[in-house]
Write an enzyme that holds these catalytic residues in place. Structure first.
Site, short mmCIF file in Angstrom:
data_model
loop_
_atom_site.label_atom_id
_atom_site.label_comp_id
_atom_site.label_asym_id
_atom_site.label_seq_id
_atom_site.Cartn_x
_atom_site.Cartn_y
_atom_site.Cartn_z
N ASN A 637 -53.04 44.70 19.69
CA ASN A 637 -53.28 45.56 18.53
C ASN A 637 -52.13 45.34 17.54
OD1 ASN A 637 -53.34 47.72 16.64
ND2 ASN A 637 -54.44 49.02 18.09
N GLU A 711 -39.31 46.26 23.59
CA GLU A 711 -37.87 46.00 23.61
C GLU A 711 -37.45 44.93 22.61
OE1 GLU A 711 -36.66 48.13 25.87
OE2 GLU A 711 -38.53 48.46 26.96
#
Length: 744
Positions: A637, A711
């Site tokens: 997405n 991250e």
């Protein structure tokens, strides 16, 4: 109707967005029940010593106060083994609230006042009188550096840095150009918008419904069950929404223990919510002191890499981060020596914070690479390309996929790197010095064991569930997309449930592994449902799919269609009606293919380019442009993925220029424990940010090919900004954050 053939890879808006913007989404401190009581924590004022006297009489005299819990009167049954470790605990002995009169860090909880209202609890807590016996404390990492030690292999799951390869010190001495410098990063605190809170609902049968701010409801359930000697059936933990966590919710925090203890003792429902100041009394990104020495040949090839780090831990646990290993992985070099040590301080144990280890370790390495580029007279981007690692030399393995070259190329092109003039202070507009800097980012791609359940009903509605979390990353949305695409259903007909310990097992949400772990389980569960409904479709009277195989059909728009002739189709509801099946339920456990993955190194990569403007007179820095090119496997997405990278970049700006928890070494206490003095970027600090997702196919990492993006967004950002500041000013600042006083 949303066609599932186009769902994955499309920027679907958050399915939980409306709940959040309308205030319907409930967080841990917003679940109210009749008779709810409130607890307020009293925190210690000293860093090390003992409690000589605790006078709670004035607090108990306040109307509405029910109890004041201290180490002197805490329930004896409510305790746990000194060696008990939660799912994210480092090795050592976990902190135990109200255990005894010993104080091991400033801000330690020493009492809990429980009252009928929050206002009464807070007022009464201010009346608790404490006398201390103070012992000397040590909270300065530089002062403790000489007492640092190397953690033992296997302790707390720690794997030491790779053994030295080649002769790094000798190669450094003979290098044509070299740098040898120390970089430091300070303590940072997570500061999510939602403070940590726990609401414990005491049910009539003595069972507990716990609403906790956590990144893992199952970890919270295991903790409560173990500590209070309860069966899992007696504790149900829910956390449907989390207002940010960034690692602070991986471990159960002390308000959870205190709230459960009080609820069981009083046989009342209890809420304990921490204040913003108390958010500075557990866990943080640790201080690091890092030496990086690099040597390069006349041709620009790395001949030596040395990276040595000392970071902090507490007196009672060994907290360990992977800080130096990246330096043996990121670039091709045959002479590498890496070393990692920790020193004990009188503070709480550090905890994981976004990209733990990499955020600070790669910062030092990438600033050193920039310094080396200037020392060797080579463009910083060219130096990285000259030393591009085609293979992980730490493990002597190939990468499962690596499109870092494309990150460099696309990022540099979008940024306009070719127009950069190399000399420091060579680009300006009036009093504004302009600097361009860049850095590389890297993070590991991981998959954990996870379980999911899918239930398809006869009306074509699908409910999928797993006990995972959504800390703002878009888990609700992406899991909905995976399920909808797998079964060919419109998004509006799919519901994903999470954040409940009664749901199928899931790991903690962290490490960028949720999509790869839980997503793989969701996919597998839906595939099993798909197989069963296909068999029903084949048995429909006069079925056009009677002789078809599963690989010859597609699931689309609530129908099963022949790929050869889409007009030959059976609807899902028709297949289930004909088979007289009201619902199809499948649950699966998804495991990483360790045999397949073990032969490779799995990583995400990025190239970050930053532009800064520095006021020549005042030393103020503004980051005016950032371009980050990310290679993170398949992006499921782009909308939620881009938000993850944007958030990481904004945090990187804060890391470079603003964020620092300031310790008063005489008091052993963090002094700027609020959002007025703990500076984070605000809207005015954030200007143009451009995110590029580089195409990358990876068939090794997991069935979805997604590597995770939570991250990697922050890694390399602080270094790119620091390098841009040097280019603008000619002044190298190696200690974060880079504040105006350091530039002046």
């Amino acid at each position: 109707m949303t066609k599932t053939s186009t769902l994955l890879g499309k920027p679907l808006s958050r399915v939980d967005g409306r709940l959040k913007v309308t205030g319907e989404a409930k967080y841990a401190a917003e679940f109210n029940v009749s008779g709810l009581t409130h607890g307020c924590v009293v925190s210690s004022a000293i860093a090390r010593g003992r409690i000589k006297k605790l006078d709670t009489s004035a607090a108990l005299a306040v109307p509405g106060v029910l109890h004041v819990f201290t180490h002197e009167n805490r329930p004896r049954a409510a305790w746990f083994d000194r060696n008990y470790q939660d799912e994210d605990a480092p090795s050592g002995s976990p902190f135990r609230p109200l255990h005894d009169d010993e104080l091991v860090y400033s801000g330690q909880p020493i009492a809990l006042v429980v009252a009928e209202t929050l206002e009464v609890a807070r007022y009464a807590a201010s009346l608790v009188q404490v006398e201390y016996k103070t012992h000397s404390h040590e909270t300065d990492l530089r002062a403790r550096r000489g007492k640092a030690y190397a953690p033992r292999e296997g302790k707390g799951g720690f794997e030491p840095p790779p053994k030295p390869r080649g002769h790094a010190d000798k190669a450094l001495a003979h290098a044509a150009a070299r740098i040898d410098a120390e970089y430091s990063s300070p303590v940072e605190h997570h500061n999510p918008m939602e403070m940590h809170a726990t609401t414990v609902v005491y049910e009539d049968d003595g069972t507990l419904s716990v609403y906790d701010k956590t990144q893992g409801v199952m970890n919270t359930q295991k903790y409560v069950s173990k500590v209070f000697h309860l069966s899992p059936d007696e504790v149900r933990v829910r956390s449907p929404f989390v207002g940010g966590a960034f690692g602070s919710g991986l471990r159960p925090q002390y308000q959870l223990f205190l709230a459960v203890m009080a609820a069981r003792e009083l046989k009342r429902s209890v809420r304990v919510a921490l204040t913003r100041q108390q958010m500075f009394t557990f866990g943080h990104r640790p201080t690091t002191l890092q030496r990086v020495a690099l040597g390069v040949s006349a041709e620009g090839k790395l001949e030596a890499v040395i990276h040595e780090t000392v970071s902090e831990t507490s007196r009672f646990e060994d907290y360990i981060e992977v800080i130096v290993n990246w330096s043996g992985l990121l670039y091709q070099c045959d002479n590498v020596r890496l070393d990692y040590k920790v020193a004990q301080l009188d503070t709480y144990t550090p905890i994981d914070m976004r990209a733990p280890g990499a955020a600070v370790g790669v910062y030092a390495l990438e600033c050193a690479m920039d310094e080396l580029a200037y020392a060797a007279g080579i463009d910083p981007l060219e130096l990285r390309l000259k030393n591009y690692a085609e293979r992980d030399q730490n493990e002597d393995k190939p990468f499962s996929s690596k499109e870092l070259r494309a990150c460099y190329q696309q990022g540099a092109e979008r940024f306009g790197w070719a127009r950069r003039t190399p000399a420091p202070r060579s680009m300006r507009e009036g009093k504004q010095l302009i600097g361009w800097g860049m850095a590389t980012g890297v993070w590991e791609a991981m998959q954990q064991e996870a379980s999911a359940k899918a239930v398809l009903s006869i009306d074509g509605k699908l409910i999928v569930s797993s006990a995972t979390a959504d800390i703002g990353t878009g888990t609700y949305t992406v899991m909905t997309q995976i399920a909808a695409e797998t079964l060919g259903l419109p998004v509006e007909d799919v519901t994903f449930k999470l954040g409940d310990s009664s749901l199928p097992m899931s790991p903690l949400q962290g490490g960028s592994w949720t999509v790869s772990s839980v997503g793989s389980a969701v996919k597998e569960a839906c595939e099993k449902v798909r197989e069963r409904v296909f068999e029903l479709a084949r048995k429909v009277k006069h079925s056009p799919l009677a002789k078809a195989r599963l690989d010859e059909v597609s699931f689309d728009g609530g129908h099963i269609r022949s790929k050869e002739d889409p007009s030959r189709a059976v609807s899902i509801t028709e297949a289930m009606r004909h088979g007289e099946v009201l619902h199809i339920e499948e649950q699966t456990v998804s495991l990483p293919d360790k045999h397949k993955q073990s032969a490779y190194t799995l990583c995400t990569h990025s190239a970050v380019f930053a532009e800064v403007r520095v006021d020549e007179d005042f030393g103020t820095v503004k980051v005016t442009r950032v371009v980050s090119a990310i290679a993170g496997g398949r992006v499921l997405n782009p909308k939620t993925a881009r938000s993850q990278i944007l958030g990481g970049i904004v945090w990187g700006i804060g890391m470079a220029l603003e964020e620092e928890s300031v310790l008063d070494q005489k008091l052993g206490r963090f002094m700027n424990h609020n959002l007025a003095e703990y500076h984070v970027p605000v809207n005015a600090d954030v200007q143009d940010i451009d995110v590029i997702f580089v195409d990358e196919e990876d068939t090794i990492v997991n069935p979805l090919g997604a590597k995770g993006l939570g991250e990697i967004g922050i890694v390399g950002v602080a270094a790119a900004i620091a390098n841009a500041i040097f280019h603008a000013t000619g002044k190298r600042v190696r200690n974060l954050p880079i504040t105006p006083d350091k530039l002046l």
